[in-house]
Design a protein around this motif. Structure first.
Motif, PDB file in Angstrom:
ATOM      1  N   THR A 190      10.254   2.077   5.631  1.00 44.34           N
ATOM      2  CA  THR A 190      10.128   0.644   5.918  1.00 44.34           C
ATOM      3  C   THR A 190       9.149   0.413   7.060  1.00 44.34           C
ATOM      4  O   THR A 190       8.320  -0.506   7.019  1.00 44.34           O
ATOM      5  N   VAL A 191       9.240   1.247   8.087  1.00 50.11           N
ATOM      6  CA  VAL A 191       8.293   1.148   9.200  1.00 50.11           C
ATOM      7  C   VAL A 191       6.868   1.378   8.701  1.00 50.11           C
ATOM      8  O   VAL A 191       5.932   0.651   9.081  1.00 50.11           O
ATOM      9  N   PHE A 192       6.677   2.359   7.834  1.00 46.04           N
ATOM     10  CA  PHE A 192       5.338   2.656   7.335  1.00 46.04           C
ATOM     11  C   PHE A 192       4.799   1.514   6.471  1.00 46.04           C
ATOM     12  O   PHE A 192       3.595   1.226   6.492  1.00 46.04           O
ATOM     13  N   VAL A 193       5.661   0.855   5.690  1.00 41.23           N
ATOM     14  CA  VAL A 193       5.213  -0.290   4.892  1.00 41.23           C
ATOM     15  C   VAL A 193       4.779  -1.439   5.805  1.00 41.23           C
ATOM     16  O   VAL A 193       3.729  -2.071   5.585  1.00 41.23           O
ATOM     17  N   VAL A 194       5.582  -1.723   6.835  1.00 42.55           N
ATOM     18  CA  VAL A 194       5.212  -2.764   7.796  1.00 42.55           C
ATOM     19  C   VAL A 194       3.907  -2.396   8.500  1.00 42.55           C
ATOM     20  O   VAL A 194       3.025  -3.252   8.710  1.00 42.55           O
ATOM     21  N   SER A 195       3.759  -1.133   8.856  1.00 39.69           N
ATOM     22  CA  SER A 195       2.534  -0.665   9.496  1.00 39.69           C
ATOM     23  C   SER A 195       1.321  -0.913   8.607  1.00 39.69           C
ATOM     24  O   SER A 195       0.279  -1.402   9.066  1.00 39.69           O
TER      25      SER A 195
END
Length: 428
Positions: A190-195
């Motif tokens: 999820t963090v990587f998608v937001v990034s």
């Protein structure tokens, strides 16, 4: 008694001409600098949100060793150095710094996609390398655009405003990652998608809104073609004029004694023994201090002198090292270290770019900025490797005390070397 204008200018022209011009010129912030700051803010939210969870992701989620993470962190520190000079040179050669910057931001955005599928050491190392090379490509052309858009007498303040916006993103990124992991345990994807989303928005803003300022200026001036390029412009000896060589040499020396944020935070954790999940918030604290002090110190650099502010930033770093080593402990000491580390970056990052912009010939500005940034990246990469060895051999406290002692000697030496260099006050 009447004094003619020619008499007024006679003996004091060299010392007061720039000051007089600045006194008659009000500060105006170019929209180009604001938009570039927004691009950097969005990109830093992207990069710092991923960087803040990378240690936990590599060693915890993927189960790799700390040695593997050390290699990845070394790549993170120094991979951008291999392309910075070349990117600055291409920016100067083509006359289109925006295009070079877009290539760098685009490469970093593409690397974000890889995090969604990576599952081992080589994949992560390749992604981090691509991201950092993208950073190396974009930095010098972006700073050349800022320099072209800024008023010469307010260079440090203009760079400071850009860095302030940049560090809003650098502070928000780890905070966003922290909140996501608090709400979604093991929510690394999820963090990587937001990034990735923030990186894509940043590239879109750069492409659609930011003009190619240097090219537009040339057209307005009536230029029909670029001056003929000469290969000697890439040579260091051609850039070593008006104190630029001394400035870069001093920057490299001081960079060798800049051990990096991660080690400072590890020193604090070693002393305070706080929970590991709070570790990303240390990055937030430093970046908040950076953005608070960026503009005031940029204004001070334009008024007091850019070299003194640059050196004062390293004095703040020295005090930070001492505070991290002393057995004081407590929240106040930790916050003091974060504050001093933020002051160090606020007094050096944009101010160094302003100094280089002041010294370098306009047609070689990108190359000069790339050279200075390469020296910073390589020296800090070497500093991280050497300090890691000192930590292993001497222990954390003794290693930090050793670096602090060397920095205490290096700052006065740097002041002597840079005496008489550019950086005197130019604003009222």
């Amino acid at each position: 008694m009447y004094i003619s204008m020619s008499d007024r200018k006679g003996g004091q022209q060299d010392l007061q001409e720039t000051d007089g011009r600045a006194a008659l010129t009000a500060f105006r912030l170019s929209p180009v600098i604001i938009w570039l700051g927004i691009v950097s803010m969005l990109t830093d939210i992207s990069s710092e949100s991923a960087a803040a969870i990378l240690p936990l992701y590599v060693t915890g989620f993927l189960g790799l060793s700390t040695i593997a993470f050390g290699v990845i962190d070394g790549i993170n520190q120094g991979a951008s150095a291999i392309v910075r000079i070349g990117a600055g040179w291409v920016s100067d050669r083509t006359g289109h710094p925006k295009r070079v910057a877009v290539a760098g931001y685009g490469l970093s955005m593409a690397a974000r996609v890889g995090f969604l599928f990576a599952g081992g050491f080589w994949a992560i190392a390749g992604i981090v390398t691509g991201d950092r090379i993208g950073k190396g490509i974009r930095t010098a052309p972006r700073d050349a655009l800022i320099s072209a858009a800024a008023q010469p007498e307010y260079l440090a303040r203009s760079f400071a405003i850009h860095r302030m916006l940049d560090n809003i993103g650098a502070a928000a990124g780890p905070l966003i990652a922290f909140l996501i992991l608090m709400l979604i345990p093991n929510g690394f994807n999820t963090v990587f998608v937001v990034s990735l989303a923030f990186a894509a928005i940043g590239v879109a803003v750069l492409v659609l809104v930011v003009p190619d300022k240097i090219k537009v200026t040339a057209r307005r001036a009536g230029a029909t073609s670029r001056p003929a390029f000469r290969w000697y412009r890439l040579k260091w000896t051609y850039l070593k004029k008006q104190g630029l060589g001394r400035l870069v040499a001093v920057t490299g020396l001081l960079g060798l004694l800049t051990i990096g944020d991660g080690f400072v935070y590890l020193l604090l954790q070693n002393r305070e023994a706080f929970a590991v999940q709070w570790f990303p918030l240390l990055y937030v604290g430093t970046n908040v201090a950076f953005l608070v002090f960026a503009v005031p110190l940029g204004r001070l650099a334009d008024r007091w002198g850019r070299v003194p502010v640059f050196l004062a930033g390293h004095v703040a770093l020295l005090v930070c090292y001492v505070l991290a080593v002393l057995p004081l402990g407590g929240t106040a000491a930790t916050l003091g270290c974060l504050l001093l580390l933020g002051v160090f970056y606020a007094a050096t990052d944009g101010v160094l770019s302003a100094l280089v912009s002041q010294l370098a010939p306009p047609e070689r500005l990108g190359t000069a900025l790339g050279t200075a940034q390469t020296v910073v990246a390589l020296s800090r990469m070497a500093a991280a490797a050497c300090f890691g060895l000192l930590w292993y051999l001497l222990g954390p406290g003794a290693a930090a005390a050793c670096v602090a002692g060397l920095l205490a000697l290096a700052v006065p030496a740097a002041a002597v070397v840079l005496r008489g260099s550019a950086g005197r006050p130019v604003a009222p």
